[in-house]
Design a protein around this motif. Structure first.
Motif, PDB file in Angstrom:
ATOM      1  N   VAL A  71       0.863  -1.178   0.000  1.00 42.55           N
ATOM      2  CA  VAL A  71       0.000   0.000   0.000  1.00 42.55           C
ATOM      3  C   VAL A  71       0.898   1.226   0.000  1.00 42.55           C
ATOM      4  CG1 VAL A  71      -1.843   1.238   1.200  1.00 42.55           C
ATOM      5  CG2 VAL A  71      -1.729  -1.272   1.333  1.00 42.55           C
ATOM      6  N   GLY A  72       0.627   2.157  -0.875  1.00 43.94           N
ATOM      7  CA  GLY A  72       1.413   3.382  -0.952  1.00 43.94           C
ATOM      8  C   GLY A  72       0.515   4.584  -1.069  1.00 43.94           C
ATOM      9  N   ARG A  73       1.019   5.722  -0.657  1.00 43.07           N
ATOM     10  CA  ARG A  73       0.160   6.906  -0.608  1.00 43.07           C
ATOM     11  C   ARG A  73      -0.147   7.434  -2.016  1.00 43.07           C
ATOM     12  NH1 ARG A  73       2.770  12.230  -2.057  1.00 43.07           N
ATOM     13  NH2 ARG A  73       4.942  11.652  -2.246  1.00 43.07           N
ATOM     14  N   VAL A  74       0.627   7.054  -3.039  1.00 46.91           N
ATOM     15  CA  VAL A  74       0.331   7.457  -4.409  1.00 46.91           C
ATOM     16  C   VAL A  74      -0.115   6.268  -5.243  1.00 46.91           C
ATOM     17  CG1 VAL A  74       1.248   8.484  -6.524  1.00 46.91           C
ATOM     18  CG2 VAL A  74       1.941   9.394  -4.313  1.00 46.91           C
ATOM     19  N   GLN A  75       0.631   5.157  -5.168  1.00 44.79           N
ATOM     20  CA  GLN A  75       0.317   4.033  -6.046  1.00 44.79           C
ATOM     21  C   GLN A  75      -1.078   3.474  -5.779  1.00 44.79           C
ATOM     22  OE1 GLN A  75       2.944   0.592  -5.214  1.00 44.79           O
ATOM     23  NE2 GLN A  75       1.207  -0.214  -4.117  1.00 44.79           N
ATOM     24  N   THR A  76      -1.520   3.465  -4.527  1.00 45.22           N
ATOM     25  CA  THR A  76      -2.822   2.859  -4.224  1.00 45.22           C
ATOM     26  C   THR A  76      -3.983   3.704  -4.761  1.00 45.22           C
ATOM     27  OG1 THR A  76      -1.852   1.777  -2.294  1.00 45.22           O
ATOM     28  CG2 THR A  76      -4.248   1.906  -2.390  1.00 45.22           C
ATOM     29  N   PRO A  77      -3.987   5.038  -4.609  1.00 44.96           N
ATOM     30  CA  PRO A  77      -5.038   5.813  -5.270  1.00 44.96           C
ATOM     31  C   PRO A  77      -5.016   5.695  -6.797  1.00 44.96           C
ATOM     32  CG  PRO A  77      -4.078   7.093  -3.492  1.00 44.96           C
ATOM     33  CD  PRO A  77      -3.220   5.878  -3.651  1.00 44.96           C
ATOM     34  N   VAL A  78      -3.833   5.559  -7.382  1.00 45.26           N
ATOM     35  CA  VAL A  78      -3.775   5.364  -8.835  1.00 45.26           C
ATOM     36  C   VAL A  78      -4.414   4.022  -9.200  1.00 45.26           C
ATOM     37  CG1 VAL A  78      -2.253   5.056 -10.827  1.00 45.26           C
ATOM     38  CG2 VAL A  78      -1.768   6.839  -9.148  1.00 45.26           C
ATOM     39  N   LEU A  79      -4.076   2.986  -8.434  1.00 45.15           N
ATOM     40  CA  LEU A  79      -4.726   1.690  -8.640  1.00 45.15           C
ATOM     41  C   LEU A  79      -6.237   1.826  -8.460  1.00 45.15           C
ATOM     42  CD1 LEU A  79      -4.677  -1.383  -9.023  1.00 45.15           C
ATOM     43  CD2 LEU A  79      -4.171  -1.594  -6.564  1.00 45.15           C
ATOM     44  N   GLY A  80      -6.658   2.613  -7.466  1.00 47.37           N
ATOM     45  CA  GLY A  80      -8.085   2.821  -7.238  1.00 47.37           C
ATOM     46  C   GLY A  80      -8.782   3.443  -8.444  1.00 47.37           C
ATOM     47  N   LEU A  81      -8.110   4.383  -9.132  1.00 46.14           N
ATOM     48  CA  LEU A  81      -8.688   4.960 -10.344  1.00 46.14           C
ATOM     49  C   LEU A  81      -8.985   3.883 -11.371  1.00 46.14           C
ATOM     50  CD1 LEU A  81      -6.441   8.129 -10.929  1.00 46.14           C
ATOM     51  CD2 LEU A  81      -8.810   8.119 -10.155  1.00 46.14           C
ATOM     52  N   VAL A  82      -8.029   2.973 -11.576  1.00 46.10           N
ATOM     53  CA  VAL A  82      -8.191   1.934 -12.592  1.00 46.10           C
ATOM     54  C   VAL A  82      -9.259   0.931 -12.168  1.00 46.10           C
ATOM     55  CG1 VAL A  82      -7.023   0.118 -13.909  1.00 46.10           C
ATOM     56  CG2 VAL A  82      -5.796   2.222 -13.318  1.00 46.10           C
ATOM     57  N   VAL A  83      -9.240   0.526 -10.896  1.00 51.98           N
ATOM     58  CA  VAL A  83     -10.230  -0.444 -10.418  1.00 51.98           C
ATOM     59  C   VAL A  83     -11.637   0.119 -10.560  1.00 51.98           C
ATOM     60  CG1 VAL A  83     -11.094  -1.635  -8.360  1.00 51.98           C
ATOM     61  CG2 VAL A  83      -8.648  -1.637  -8.870  1.00 51.98           C
ATOM     62  N   ARG A  84     -11.826   1.376 -10.197  1.00 53.67           N
ATOM     63  CA  ARG A  84     -13.164   1.964 -10.310  1.00 53.67           C
ATOM     64  C   ARG A  84     -13.585   2.137 -11.767  1.00 53.67           C
ATOM     65  NH1 ARG A  84     -11.675   4.031  -5.235  1.00 53.67           N
ATOM     66  NH2 ARG A  84     -10.304   5.626  -6.088  1.00 53.67           N
ATOM     67  N   ARG A  85     -12.649   2.481 -12.643  1.00 49.21           N
ATOM     68  CA  ARG A  85     -12.983   2.584 -14.064  1.00 49.21           C
ATOM     69  C   ARG A  85     -13.372   1.207 -14.617  1.00 49.21           C
ATOM     70  NH1 ARG A  85     -11.569   5.992 -18.226  1.00 49.21           N
ATOM     71  NH2 ARG A  85     -12.151   7.584 -16.702  1.00 49.21           N
ATOM     72  N   ASP A  86     -12.612   0.170 -14.251  1.00 47.10           N
ATOM     73  CA  ASP A  86     -12.946  -1.181 -14.708  1.00 47.10           C
ATOM     74  C   ASP A  86     -14.324  -1.603 -14.202  1.00 47.10           C
ATOM     75  OD1 ASP A  86     -10.563  -1.316 -16.013  1.00 47.10           O
ATOM     76  OD2 ASP A  86      -9.633  -2.781 -14.678  1.00 47.10           O
ATOM     77  N   ALA A  87     -14.648  -1.218 -12.958  1.00 46.72           N
ATOM     78  CA  ALA A  87     -15.957  -1.573 -12.405  1.00 46.72           C
ATOM     79  C   ALA A  87     -17.081  -0.859 -13.167  1.00 46.72           C
ATOM     80  CB  ALA A  87     -16.012  -1.215 -10.920  1.00 46.72           C
ATOM     81  N   GLU A  88     -16.838   0.397 -13.551  1.00 46.42           N
ATOM     82  CA  GLU A  88     -17.841   1.121 -14.347  1.00 46.42           C
ATOM     83  C   GLU A  88     -18.063   0.419 -15.686  1.00 46.42           C
ATOM     84  OE1 GLU A  88     -16.993   5.264 -14.913  1.00 46.42           O
ATOM     85  OE2 GLU A  88     -16.233   5.477 -12.870  1.00 46.42           O
ATOM     86  N   ILE A  89     -16.979  -0.033 -16.291  1.00 49.05           N
ATOM     87  CA  ILE A  89     -17.091  -0.710 -17.585  1.00 49.05           C
ATOM     88  C   ILE A  89     -17.854  -2.022 -17.429  1.00 49.05           C
ATOM     89  CG2 ILE A  89     -15.765  -1.836 -19.428  1.00 49.05           C
ATOM     90  CD1 ILE A  89     -13.556   0.276 -18.880  1.00 49.05           C
ATOM     91  N   ALA A  90     -17.517  -2.789 -16.365  1.00 49.77           N
ATOM     92  CA  ALA A  90     -18.175  -4.081 -16.155  1.00 49.77           C
ATOM     93  C   ALA A  90     -19.658  -3.918 -15.858  1.00 49.77           C
ATOM     94  CB  ALA A  90     -17.485  -4.835 -15.020  1.00 49.77           C
ATOM     95  N   ALA A  91     -20.015  -2.853 -15.145  1.00 46.06           N
ATOM     96  CA  ALA A  91     -21.410  -2.654 -14.753  1.00 46.06           C
ATOM     97  C   ALA A  91     -22.222  -1.912 -15.809  1.00 46.06           C
ATOM     98  CB  ALA A  91     -21.470  -1.876 -13.435  1.00 46.06           C
ATOM     99  N   PHE A  92     -21.566  -1.480 -16.862  1.00 45.30           N
ATOM    100  CA  PHE A  92     -22.244  -0.642 -17.852  1.00 45.30           C
ATOM    101  C   PHE A  92     -23.325  -1.418 -18.602  1.00 45.30           C
ATOM    102  CE2 PHE A  92     -22.659   1.125 -22.126  1.00 45.30           C
ATOM    103  CZ  PHE A  92     -22.944   2.445 -21.831  1.00 45.30           C
TER     104      PHE A  92
END
Length: 645
Positions: free
Chosen positions: A190-211
């Motif tokens: 867990v990192g203070r920058v890498q984890t929020p960046v990962l969060g951006l991608v995970v949330r975008r992927d979830a939007e795509i999957a739920a679309f």
């Protein structure tokens, strides 16, 4: 004896070449007269591991957390001990020391921490170099500054290093241990920058999957007007079934109108024409360059950074590349013509563009008030040997030169036209633009402009010559790629929901820094949290599970972007570091209290994502811990992986 300590060997060589007198090599340094030029190899020191503070911390246990050093310690990096010893020896002989780290926060830290660690108590001057060509280095050597002026920059970098250690060590240990309890075998960093960046991608992927795609329908007409033909689109009135973007959700109204249109006529009810001027894009910051190079040449952010470093250090063709600025010093304007002539002469395309430049022009790019520690990327004026450049280096170099060259081109001038037709009592619209002066645009064009609308006159008649209804579907958001993820990190306020924080972050530098953004993406790929699918960046199951298991605050950008603001206040306003670190420790305690094995187990079970590519196991002679896995007290076998920043 004067000792100059450079950040890296390439900078040390450039400094030695600029000093008067013959240079000779000795162990760990270059000797020029009474001056020794030595170098670091990036960071020679790193934050000491937890067991340096207490041997008990060698074993990973939840009841140890949070680990909070009382007196911070640094330790030499394993491969840096030889060079550190050489600098120690040279310091014992020195009467004055010159700090020649890169002109940014990390450059200030990595040389100054060595000077402090080795116990130097004498005077220190500061040498700031952003261009490795000899005239620029000679000029910088003639204008040394007092290093004391940069203590706030050093404190900000030191605070960043300590804060990253606190955040990364404590949260990585906590979630790795509950991951072990939940059945995941491996480190969860867990990192203070890498984890929020990962969060951006995970949330975008979830939007795509739920679309869920929704059909919509558009009606077009081809119209004959006085001076030619054009295509216009129906804008349905509000009483029709429309979505929030005005798209027609049911086909029958469009089909019914289409059936009535053959042979129909109407008139141009309203014509709007606006003359516009558009200045050339500014010269590049590193992130802006990474975005454009990724879009145009499909280069990863790391590939662009590597090309820039080579163009700067090896070929000496560009100025310091890790810049967050898109403006140039006003003093460089008088030198720009000579520099661009040198830069363009080695390439047919650049040479052709050079012929159209008007060096009597001055764009808004030349602005001392907008230049900080660095200025925008620019050519140094050294003539390139394009045969010695890789394809990536040549393409990146052309982009950098082009954006500076464009400052000497006239603005793009065009007429923007909007036309509204009334046919059978319905509203049809067309728009286009007419290029009046292409200005700088030909340097950037990758495709032809759409043909302009024919000459139009308000009130003229229009006759339908063809029509059609197209059935379309709404599309999911695009997955992130290097360009869009770097752009998201630059403009992180778009992904923040809190209105007050959003306003604040619009003025900040975003998520990560120019120097770290490419490395953050590569770290997430190396740790198996992201994978590349062609050019797309997608989250793996492990990456998605980690985001689901963490408190939302740890995976969103607000905290780390606000960190950067606090660090900027330390660097630029001489704010005290202690309130920031005290607040971080309070945050850590709250986050650690949220570590939950059941939530981790559920996340590992339900996470959606791709499989990470298999990685070769690293051979090791270290014995595995014999502690019981189910307690979460044993040190994970993969502990040697570096804790993130």
């Amino acid at each position: 004896m004067r000792l100059i300590i450079a950040e890296k060997p390439s900078l040390a060589r450039a400094i030695a070449d600029a000093l008067p007198g013959a240079a000779k090599r000795e162990d760990g340094a270059i000797v020029v007269g009474d001056t020794r030029v030595t170098w670091c190899l990036g960071h020679l020191l790193e934050q000491a591991p937890p067991d340096a503070y207490d041997p008990a911390f060698k074993q990973w246990r939840l009841d140890h957390l949070p680990i909070l050093p009382r007196q911070w310690r640094l330790t030499p990096r394993p491969k840096a001990r030889g060079q550190l010893a050489a600098i120690r020896r040279l310091l014992k002989q020195a009467t004055t020391v010159v700090h020649a780290g890169d002109p940014d926060r990390e450059g200030q830290l990595l040389v100054q921490e060595v000077i402090h660690y080795l116990g130097w108590k004498g005077p220190v001057s500061r040498l700031l170099i952003s261009d490795l060509n000899r005239p620029a280095v000679v000029k910088a050597l003639a204008h040394l500054d007092d290093n004391a002026r940069y203590q706030s920059l050093y404190r900000a970098a030191e605070t960043r290093s300590r804060a990253d250690w606190l955040y990364g060590i404590n949260l990585s240990r906590a979630w790795t241990l509950i991951g072990r309890q939940a059945g995941h075998d491996g480190v969860l960093s867990v990192g203070r920058v890498q984890t929020p960046v990962l969060g951006l991608v995970v949330r975008r992927d979830a939007e795509i999957a739920a679309f869920q795609p929704r059909p919509f329908h558009v009606l077009w007409v081809n119209l004959a007007v006085e001076h030619g033909q054009l295509r216009a689109w129906w804008h349905p009135a509000e009483h029709h079934p429309l979505d929030d973007q005005g798209r027609l959700l049911e086909r029958p109204p469009a089909a019914a109108l289409a059936a009535r249109l053959p042979g129909a006529s109407g008139q141009l009810a309203r014509l709007e024409s606006q003359h516009k001027r558009q200045a050339a894009p500014l010269p590049y910051s590193l992130s802006a360059l990474q975005v454009d190079a990724s879009r145009r040449y499909k280069l990863s952010a790391k590939a662009v950074l590597d090309a820039c470093q080579s163009l700067y250090e090896r070929h000496k063709l560009i100025t310091y590349p890790r810049s967050d600025c898109r403006y140039l010093p006003e003093g460089h304007l008088t030198l720009a013509q000579k520099a661009l002539h040198g830069a363009c002469r080695g390439d047919e395309t650049l040479d052709r563009w050079l012929g159209g430049a008007d060096f009597s022009r001055r764009s808004k790019a030349w602005n001392d008030k907008r230049v900080g520690a660095h200025h925008a990327l620019a050519p140094t004026g050294t003539r390139p040997d394009m045969s010695r450049l890789s394809n990536s280096e040549a393409n990146v170099f052309r982009l950098i030169v082009r954006n500076v060259l464009a400052q000497f081109y006239p603005p793009l001038e065009f007429r923007e036209i909007k036309a509204r037709f009334e046919i059978l009592g319905e509203d049809f619209r067309a728009q286009g633009r007419e290029i009046l002066d292409p200005g700088w645009k030909p340097l950037f064009a990758t495709r032809d402009e759409a043909p302009p609308l024919p000459s139009l006159r308000e009130g003229e008649s229009a006759s339908v010559i063809d029509q059609g209804v197209e059935d379309r579907e709404t599309r999911p958001p695009e997955p992130f790629n290097d360009a869009s993820l770097i752009k998201a990190m630059m403009n992180i306020a778009r992904y923040v929901e809190d209105a007050e924080v959003k306003r604040t972050l619009r003025e900040s530098d975003g998520l990560g820094t120019e120097a770290t953004r490419a490395g953050i993406i590569e770290t997430l790929l190396e740790r198996g949290y992201l994978v590349r699918q062609q050019s797309a960046l997608r989250a793996t199951r492990t990456g998605a599970a980690l985001i689901q298991a963490l408190p939302e605050a740890a995976s969103r950008p607000e905290r780390t972007a606000l960190w950067e603001q606090r660090l900027t206040a330390i660097a630029e306003q001489d704010a005290a570091p202690s309130p920031f670190l005290d607040g971080l420790i309070d945050d850590l305690r709250g986050l650690l209290d949220a570590a939950d094995t059941q939530r981790m187990r559920q996340a590992l079970t339900t996470a959606q994502g791709l499989d990470a590519p298999a990685r070769k196991a690293r051979p090791t002679s270290r014995k595995r811990s014999s502690g019981p896995r189910q307690t979460g007290n044993a040190k994970p076998r993969t502990r040697r992986r570096k804790v993130p920043s």
